[in-house]
Design a protein around this motif. Structure first.
Motif, short mmCIF file in Angstrom:
data_model
loop_
_atom_site.label_atom_id
_atom_site.label_comp_id
_atom_site.label_asym_id
_atom_site.label_seq_id
_atom_site.Cartn_x
_atom_site.Cartn_y
_atom_site.Cartn_z
N ALA A 175 -2.28 0.35 6.69
CA ALA A 175 -1.34 1.36 6.18
C ALA A 175 -2.08 2.57 5.65
O ALA A 175 -1.62 3.71 5.81
N ALA A 176 -3.24 2.36 5.01
CA ALA A 176 -4.02 3.49 4.50
C ALA A 176 -4.53 4.37 5.63
O ALA A 176 -4.72 5.58 5.45
N ILE A 216 1.25 8.14 2.98
CA ILE A 216 0.45 7.09 2.33
C ILE A 216 -0.96 7.63 2.10
O ILE A 216 -1.58 8.18 3.02
N PRO A 217 -1.51 7.48 0.91
CA PRO A 217 -2.85 8.05 0.63
C PRO A 217 -3.96 7.27 1.31
O PRO A 217 -3.84 6.07 1.57
N HIS A 218 -5.04 7.97 1.60
CA HIS A 218 -6.23 7.36 2.18
C HIS A 218 -7.09 6.74 1.07
O HIS A 218 -6.91 7.05 -0.12
N PRO A 219 -8.04 5.90 1.43
CA PRO A 219 -9.04 5.44 0.45
C PRO A 219 -9.83 6.63 -0.09
O PRO A 219 -9.98 7.65 0.59
N MET A 224 0.83 -1.20 0.00
CA MET A 224 0.00 0.00 0.00
C MET A 224 0.87 1.25 0.00
O MET A 224 0.60 2.22 -0.74
N ALA A 225 1.91 1.26 0.81
CA ALA A 225 2.75 2.45 0.92
C ALA A 225 3.51 2.73 -0.37
O ALA A 225 3.53 3.87 -0.86
N LEU A 226 4.14 1.73 -0.96
CA LEU A 226 4.97 1.94 -2.15
C LEU A 226 4.12 2.26 -3.37
O LEU A 226 4.40 3.24 -4.09
N ILE A 227 3.10 1.48 -3.62
CA ILE A 227 2.28 1.70 -4.81
C ILE A 227 1.48 2.99 -4.68
O ILE A 227 1.32 3.75 -5.64
N GLY A 228 0.99 3.27 -3.46
CA GLY A 228 0.20 4.48 -3.27
C GLY A 228 1.00 5.75 -3.39
O GLY A 228 0.53 6.74 -3.97
N THR A 229 2.23 5.77 -2.86
CA THR A 229 3.03 6.99 -2.88
C THR A 229 3.79 7.17 -4.19
O THR A 229 4.01 8.31 -4.61
N LEU A 271 -5.53 -2.70 -3.02
CA LEU A 271 -5.99 -3.79 -2.16
C LEU A 271 -5.97 -5.12 -2.90
O LEU A 271 -5.50 -6.14 -2.37
N VAL A 272 -6.46 -5.12 -4.15
CA VAL A 272 -6.47 -6.35 -4.94
C VAL A 272 -5.04 -6.81 -5.23
O VAL A 272 -4.69 -7.99 -5.08
#
Length: 389
Positions: free
Chosen positions: A278-279, A176-179, A105-110, A120-121
């Motif tokens: 993480a989100a 890290i971005p939120h949903p 979540m952290a790497l892909i999101g940022t 998530l998937v």
């Protein structure tokens, strides 16, 4: 002797009460069960109510600890129960999959800016692959040897994250971005922000309740899937492996394949919880994924009743809630927590809500979690001493 008999009487009394409740539940019509399920979900959604806070969490924010540690521990315990409780595989490195999901979540999101739902998937898929990667070379092992290898895997993930500057090193990852949020959510003409004072799909920094509602939805989906697996051919294969892997293999059960499946499913559940956590947390670092978390979740599974989903959830709730409830006692709160665990192991060594099958395994001397490499005498097993002459 009298003290021993009294303890045995208490255990037997609790066991008879649990069996009676279990029989009554099995005789309940299906539509009544579904009504109870709906009420349980509604009750879970109402838990963040401020009216419960003075008793449940007088020293910390009740809604915050409902998400972490309580809700997080419950979902992680459900995932670990697939591996330990159903397949009988002792996993001491379960925190590794939680970490993989969090870092995904952290790497892909940022860095890639992907949407939370897509991450998530992808995170679930990455964690399932991680479970297969760990299981392929190690699931030929059993018992203590498997436990040591999985413990090492968990530490490898944490140390690698700490020593790899490309993923933040010891400082971790921030921002890290939120949903994605939906403002002014309404259902059946009910505006939740006006009636309940919360937008359940508005994810920010201050209000933890939307994240808790999302966690409840994740938990419901996971519970449905796990129960379906448990009652299927897969669940019967896991039970056979747990009770006697050699006998299961002789009877034609592809034990290695089903053990790999258990690891992959457990890892997926742990990874999904890692993505969600993480989100909410905004930032993560390697110190968030210590071995102690794996040990705590394992204690929750065993204390609640390994192999029995309601028991596992109850055990996770108590393990997460009790230290927070007695936080005002400072250093003595851990002493009380430990005393509660010891008392439970004395009076309910098979767990708070054990399944009948696991209870029988404990009495037969397999410790209630399969053989795990060695037989452990149960509380009611008789040890005969044969004197050589």
């Amino acid at each position: 002797m009298n003290q021993k008999n009294s303890l045995a009487g208490i255990r037997n009394g609790l066991g008879r009460f649990g069996d009676a409740m279990h029989d009554r539940w099995l005789s309940t019509p299906g539509w009544q069960r579904w009504i109870l399920y709906v009420f349980l979900i509604i009750g879970a959604l109402l838990l963040p109510s401020e009216s419960l806070a003075p008793f449940m969490s007088p020293y910390t924010d009740w809604a915050s600890i409902l998400f972490f540690p309580i809700g997080t521990y419950v979902v992680l315990a459900i995932g670990l129960n697939v591996v330990v409780g159903q397949a009988g595989l002792l996993d001491l490195g379960f925190v590794a999959f939680y970490a993989v999901g969090g870092y995904a979540m952290a790497l892909i999101g940022t860095r890639l800016g992907w949407n939370f739902w897509l991450i998530l998937v992808v995170g679930i898929g990455i964690c399932a692959l991680s479970g297969l990667t760990l299981g392929a070379p190690t699931l030929r092992l059993r018992g203590d040897y498997l436990a040591i290898v999985t413990l090492g895997f968990g530490e490898i993930i944490r140390i690698t994250a700490r020593n790899t500057d490309e993923i933040g090193g010891p400082n971790g990852i921030r921002g890290i971005p939120h949903p994605p949020s939906i403002e002014d959510f309404s259902l059946f003409g009910i505006n939740f922000s006006e009636v309940f004072g919360v937008d359940p799909l508005k994810y920010g920094v201050l209000d933890p309740r939307p994240y808790y509602y999302l966690l409840v939805a994740l938990a419901v989906i996971v519970i449905i899937l796990v129960k379906r697996w448990e009652k299927s051919r897969v669940g019967r294969a896991w039970a056979a492996i747990r009770e006697d892997e050699d006998a299961a293999e002789v009877m034609g059960v592809p034990t290695f394949r089903f053990k790999m499946l258990a690891f992959a499913i457990g890892a997926s559940i742990g990874g999904a919880m890692g993505v969600l956590w993480a989100a909410k947390a905004i930032s993560i670092n390697p110190n968030d994924f210590q071995f102690l978390l794996s040990a705590t979740i394992l204690a929750a599974v065993v204390m609640g009743g390994s192999g029995n989903l309601p028991g596992v959830m109850l055990g996770a709730f108590l393990v997460a809630w009790l230290p927070e409830r007695f936080r005002g006692l400072q250093e003595y709160r851990m002493l009380i927590f430990g005393a509660v665990l010891v008392a439970l192991m004395i009076f309910r060594p098979e767990g708070l809500l054990p399944s009948r099958q696991r209870k029988a395994e404990l009495q037969e001397g397999t410790g209630g979690m399969g053989t795990l490499g060695a037989e452990v005498p149960g509380p009611d097993s008789q040890v005969e001493e044969v004197a050589s002459k």
